[in-house]
Design an enzyme around this catalytic site. Structure first.
Site, PDB file in Angstrom:
ATOM      1  N   HIS A 115      -1.156  18.237   0.218  1.00  0.00           N
ATOM      2  CA  HIS A 115      -1.608  17.000   0.856  1.00  0.00           C
ATOM      3  C   HIS A 115      -0.444  16.315   1.563  1.00  0.00           C
ATOM      4  O   HIS A 115       0.383  15.652   0.943  1.00  0.00           O
ATOM      5  CB  HIS A 115      -2.220  16.046  -0.167  1.00  0.00           C
ATOM      6  CG  HIS A 115      -3.000  14.927   0.439  1.00  0.00           C
ATOM      7  ND1 HIS A 115      -4.355  15.013   0.679  1.00  0.00           N
ATOM      8  CD2 HIS A 115      -2.621  13.696   0.873  1.00  0.00           C
ATOM      9  CE1 HIS A 115      -4.781  13.885   1.221  1.00  0.00           C
ATOM     10  NE2 HIS A 115      -3.734  13.071   1.351  1.00  0.00           N
ATOM     11  N   HIS A 127       0.595  14.632   5.783  1.00  0.00           N
ATOM     12  CA  HIS A 127       0.085  14.246   7.101  1.00  0.00           C
ATOM     13  C   HIS A 127       1.179  14.389   8.154  1.00  0.00           C
ATOM     14  O   HIS A 127       2.332  14.040   7.896  1.00  0.00           O
ATOM     15  CB  HIS A 127      -0.390  12.795   7.104  1.00  0.00           C
ATOM     16  CG  HIS A 127      -1.337  12.452   6.011  1.00  0.00           C
ATOM     17  ND1 HIS A 127      -2.618  12.967   5.932  1.00  0.00           N
ATOM     18  CD2 HIS A 127      -1.199  11.641   4.927  1.00  0.00           C
ATOM     19  CE1 HIS A 127      -3.229  12.480   4.863  1.00  0.00           C
ATOM     20  NE2 HIS A 127      -2.380  11.679   4.231  1.00  0.00           N
ATOM     21  N   TYR A 167      -3.584   0.774  10.642  1.00  0.00           N
ATOM     22  CA  TYR A 167      -2.140   0.737  10.448  1.00  0.00           C
ATOM     23  C   TYR A 167      -1.494   1.651  11.484  1.00  0.00           C
ATOM     24  O   TYR A 167      -2.160   2.496  12.100  1.00  0.00           O
ATOM     25  CB  TYR A 167      -1.743   1.180   9.034  1.00  0.00           C
ATOM     26  CG  TYR A 167      -2.014   2.640   8.735  1.00  0.00           C
ATOM     27  CD1 TYR A 167      -1.062   3.631   8.995  1.00  0.00           C
ATOM     28  CD2 TYR A 167      -3.233   3.046   8.186  1.00  0.00           C
ATOM     29  CE1 TYR A 167      -1.316   4.964   8.736  1.00  0.00           C
ATOM     30  CE2 TYR A 167      -3.481   4.385   7.915  1.00  0.00           C
ATOM     31  CZ  TYR A 167      -2.518   5.337   8.189  1.00  0.00           C
ATOM     32  OH  TYR A 167      -2.779   6.657   7.934  1.00  0.00           O
ATOM     33  N   ARG A 227     -12.519  16.660   5.816  1.00  0.00           N
ATOM     34  CA  ARG A 227     -12.305  15.449   5.029  1.00  0.00           C
ATOM     35  C   ARG A 227     -13.303  14.379   5.447  1.00  0.00           C
ATOM     36  O   ARG A 227     -13.497  14.122   6.640  1.00  0.00           O
ATOM     37  CB  ARG A 227     -10.886  14.922   5.246  1.00  0.00           C
ATOM     38  CG  ARG A 227     -10.483  13.819   4.275  1.00  0.00           C
ATOM     39  CD  ARG A 227      -9.161  13.208   4.668  1.00  0.00           C
ATOM     40  NE  ARG A 227      -8.518  12.552   3.536  1.00  0.00           N
ATOM     41  CZ  ARG A 227      -7.526  11.674   3.661  1.00  0.00           C
ATOM     42  NH1 ARG A 227      -7.082  11.332   4.859  1.00  0.00           N
ATOM     43  NH2 ARG A 227      -6.986  11.133   2.592  1.00  0.00           N
ATOM     44  N   HIS A 273      -6.355  12.162  -4.751  1.00  0.00           N
ATOM     45  CA  HIS A 273      -5.731  11.101  -5.543  1.00  0.00           C
ATOM     46  C   HIS A 273      -6.397  10.928  -6.924  1.00  0.00           C
ATOM     47  O   HIS A 273      -6.762   9.816  -7.308  1.00  0.00           O
ATOM     48  CB  HIS A 273      -5.767   9.780  -4.772  1.00  0.00           C
ATOM     49  CG  HIS A 273      -5.197   9.859  -3.388  1.00  0.00           C
ATOM     50  ND1 HIS A 273      -4.140  10.683  -3.057  1.00  0.00           N
ATOM     51  CD2 HIS A 273      -5.536   9.215  -2.239  1.00  0.00           C
ATOM     52  CE1 HIS A 273      -3.858  10.528  -1.767  1.00  0.00           C
ATOM     53  NE2 HIS A 273      -4.691   9.658  -1.250  1.00  0.00           N
ATOM     54  N   ASP A 315       1.666  13.837  -0.633  1.00  0.00           N
ATOM     55  CA  ASP A 315       1.102  12.679   0.067  1.00  0.00           C
ATOM     56  C   ASP A 315       2.090  12.121   1.097  1.00  0.00           C
ATOM     57  O   ASP A 315       1.974  10.971   1.506  1.00  0.00           O
ATOM     58  CB  ASP A 315       0.674  11.588  -0.922  1.00  0.00           C
ATOM     59  CG  ASP A 315      -0.244  10.542  -0.312  1.00  0.00           C
ATOM     60  OD1 ASP A 315      -0.969  10.865   0.639  1.00  0.00           O
ATOM     61  OD2 ASP A 315      -0.224   9.379  -0.761  1.00  0.00           O
TER      62      ASP A 315
END
Length: 302
Positions: A32, A34, A50, A125, A184, A251
């Protein structure tokens, strides 16, 4: 106008160069992360809430080298909506190293889905955290429709959902067409406890091998800073439920973290302290993700 200043800028990841004490097994997968930017090449969506600092593929590959992690799954971040170009460009840069989880428009063509599969996408997702009317429960009809579209490719459906909001979680997903992946730890804050009905439903899906759980983002679902001690109970419960359905992820770049920014080396070592047995670590870090994300056999430097 798409401006990188149109939404609040969030914290950047800790830049300190420091490796973890834990040694990851060969072929380990960060499941996981990005890729964000460069914003000038891959502009963010106007409707985002954001703005991340650039977190590019080059930066991320340096992080993987620092952590001693061989492979990675890149998940489409919300700042790009259904524009998967940044992620797809990263996937195609090293097809043996990277897999992807995309976000799609329901009207996407089968041909486009097939091209994504060839690029390395292995899941879709769906964000149900921001569903307007949660009184109606999960949008199961919409999720089922997507699942039926992706089933021929052997993909899974990854849910960003607060499982504590859905006490009938296990019943809702009886006979779901594809594997489910919950990010998560099920995204249920530790204040709800391990006996929460929704979290118990997640454990039931794990035990019945109908779902996978990502051991990611502990800082997102607990109070306080590292080492997130109140997360340990949730960690132990998912391991006990079914360790063969667990995967781990960094993450990175930890977007929208409003507390103390964790260092990735510390997060690796925290996982090592929560999964002490070497065979358990190998399952979570290598064996399980290879099965879920359809990786080829690991033969060294990819």
């Amino acid at each position: 106008m798409n401006s990188i200043h149109a939404a609040p800028l969030c914290q950047a990841p800790d830049p300190e160069i420091r490796s973890p004490k834990i040694q990851f097994p060969p072929g380990a997968v960060d499941c996981h992360a990005h890729i964000c930017g460069p914003a000038l090449k891959f502009p963010y969506a106007d409707e985002r809430i954001y703005t991340p600092p650039d977190a590019t593929l080059t930066q991320y590959e340096s992080l993987l080298n620092m952590l001693g992690v061989d492979r990675a799954v890149l998940v489409q971040p919300s700042v790009y909506g259904t524009d998967n170009r940044a992620m797809l460009a990263a996937l195609t840069s090293n097809p043996n190293k990277f897999r992807g989880v995309a976000v799609i428009d329901p009207k996407i063509s089968d041909a486009k889905l097939e091209s994504m599969h060839h690029a390395g996408v292995r899941g879709i997702r769906c964000n149900v955290v921001d569903v307007a009317d949660k009184s109606k429960g999960l949008p199961i009809n919409e999720l089922t429709a997507i699942a039926k579209r992706i089933k021929p490719f052997g993909w899974h459906l990854e849910l960003l959902a607060h499982v504590n909001e859905y006490p009938d979680l296990a019943k809702t997903f009886t006979n779901f067409p594809v594997d489910l992946v919950f990010g998560h730890f099920g995204y249920s804050h530790t204040r709800h406890g391990v006996n929460d009905a929704g979290f118990q439903g997640l454990l039931e899906l794990l035990r019945e091998q109908k779902a996978w759980v990502k051991m990611t983002g502990p800082y997102r679902i607990c109070d306080g800073d590292f080492p997130y001690s109140d997360m340990r109970a949730l960690n132990d419960e998912v391991i006990q439920a079914n360790s063969k359905r667990l995967i781990w992820g960094s993450d990175w770049p930890h977007v929208m973290v409003k507390k103390q920014m964790p260092h990735d080396a510390d997060l690796c070592d925290l996982f090592g302290s929560w999964a002490v047995d070497p065979s358990l670590r190998k399952a979570i870090l290598s064996d399980n993700p290879c099965m879920l994300y359809d990786y080829p056999a690991f033969i060294g430097t990819q």
